[in-house]
Design an enzyme around this catalytic site. Structure first.
Site, PDB file in Angstrom:
ATOM      1  N   GLY A  23       0.835  -1.194   0.000  1.00  0.00           N
ATOM      2  CA  GLY A  23       0.000   0.000   0.000  1.00  0.00           C
ATOM      3  C   GLY A  23       0.866   1.238   0.000  1.00  0.00           C
ATOM      4  N   GLU A  24       0.289   2.347  -0.446  1.00  0.00           N
ATOM      5  CA  GLU A  24       1.005   3.613  -0.485  1.00  0.00           C
ATOM      6  C   GLU A  24       0.111   4.709   0.063  1.00  0.00           C
ATOM      7  OE1 GLU A  24       3.277   4.509  -4.099  1.00  0.00           O
ATOM      8  OE2 GLU A  24       2.563   2.597  -4.897  1.00  0.00           O
ATOM      9  N   THR A  26       0.271   9.098   1.874  1.00  0.00           N
ATOM     10  CA  THR A  26       0.966  10.379   1.924  1.00  0.00           C
ATOM     11  C   THR A  26       2.291  10.261   2.654  1.00  0.00           C
ATOM     12  OG1 THR A  26      -1.176  11.479   1.964  1.00  0.00           O
ATOM     13  CG2 THR A  26       0.726  12.796   2.592  1.00  0.00           C
ATOM     14  N   GLY A  28       4.050   7.264   3.478  1.00  0.00           N
ATOM     15  CA  GLY A  28       4.926   6.119   3.374  1.00  0.00           C
ATOM     16  C   GLY A  28       4.401   5.011   2.491  1.00  0.00           C
ATOM     17  N   LYS A  50       6.952  -0.283   6.952  1.00  0.00           N
ATOM     18  CA  LYS A  50       6.414   0.994   6.487  1.00  0.00           C
ATOM     19  C   LYS A  50       7.559   1.991   6.355  1.00  0.00           C
ATOM     20  CE  LYS A  50       2.946   4.526   7.643  1.00  0.00           C
ATOM     21  NZ  LYS A  50       1.905   4.906   8.631  1.00  0.00           N
ATOM     22  N   ASP A 148      -9.821   7.688  12.623  1.00  0.00           N
ATOM     23  CA  ASP A 148      -9.871   7.285  11.211  1.00  0.00           C
ATOM     24  C   ASP A 148     -10.222   5.807  11.097  1.00  0.00           C
ATOM     25  OD1 ASP A 148      -9.875   7.780   8.506  1.00  0.00           O
ATOM     26  OD2 ASP A 148      -7.724   7.442   8.255  1.00  0.00           O
TER      27      ASP A 148
END
Length: 232
Positions: A23-24, A26, A28, A50, A148
């Protein structure tokens, strides 16, 4: 040393298992990796690395990652992802900093959206919600808001374990304090934040838990909307 498919060119203690990140974001990129023999007993056979991206507006180190590190150092629970260590291959090189997490195969968003998974039975839904609520209760008992919670931030493995991850927006909570309202992904955001409320607390996470529950049952986002006015 030149980089190839199995290693990170600047790594000695972790072997990257795939070229592409899991995954990518903002702050890392996350890679699946195998720790070296000296770390394997403590960290297991597979970890999630990460890599933190250097940013000029954060004094060279993401503020959200500092928060995540600080919170996870003091919160240990079976339903919160484990941070094994902060690893720096070259201490003077700020852009090569890694957070080393335990590895779980999937996140809940993948499970919900997968066409291969024809149905999520009642027992599985109950198990996911029980584990999510256990983790949220533990955070709130320790005066931490996640801010979040959403399916992509809930990791799951083949055994059915559920672990809350991505604590970049998490904050310690003190009654009466004002906090930023631009938190929580829109489709999991309680209406008071959309209306500008800044004095809030752990209940904002509970709204997100309810939205996740509804999404598990319906296999689609419970309250759609791309803009705040549409969502409201």
């Amino acid at each position: 040393m030149a980089e190839d498919a199995g290693t990170l060119s600047f790594e000695e203690h972790y072997e990257r298992l795939e070229k592409k990140p899991l995954g990518e974001g903002t702050y890392g990129e996350v890679y699946k990796a195998r720790p070296g023999p000296e770390r394997r007993n403590a960290q297991g056979d597979i970890v999630a690395l990460k890599k933190l991206v250097q940013r000029h507006d954060d004094w060279g180190f993401p503020i959200t990652s500092l928060r995540e590190h600080r919170i996870l150092l003091r919160l240990h629970h079976p339903n919160l992802v484990t941070l094994h260590e902060i690893y720096t291959p070259t201490p003077c090189y700020a852009s090569a900093v890694y957070m080393v997490f335990e590895y779980l195969e999937l996140d809940l968003e993948i499970l919900i959206q997968s066409p291969i998974v024809k149905s999520i039975d009642e027992a599985r839904v109950k198990s996911v919600m029980q584990q999510l609520l256990e983790g949220v209760h533990f955070m709130h008992k320790n005066n931490v808001m996640h801010r979040d919670l959403k399916p992509s931030n809930l990791l799951v493995n083949r055994r059915g374990d559920v672990k809350i991850c991505d604590f970049g927006l998490a904050r310690s909570y003190k009654p009466g304090h004002a906090y930023t309202g631009t938190v929580i992904t829109l489709n999991y955001r309680p209406p008071e934040l959309c209306l500008g409320c800044r004095h809030y607390g752990p209940p904002v996470d509970v709204w997100s838990v309810g939205a996740i529950f509804a999404e598990l049952l319906g296999r689609e986002i419970a309250i759609p909307g791309r803009e705040e006015h549409e969502y409201l």
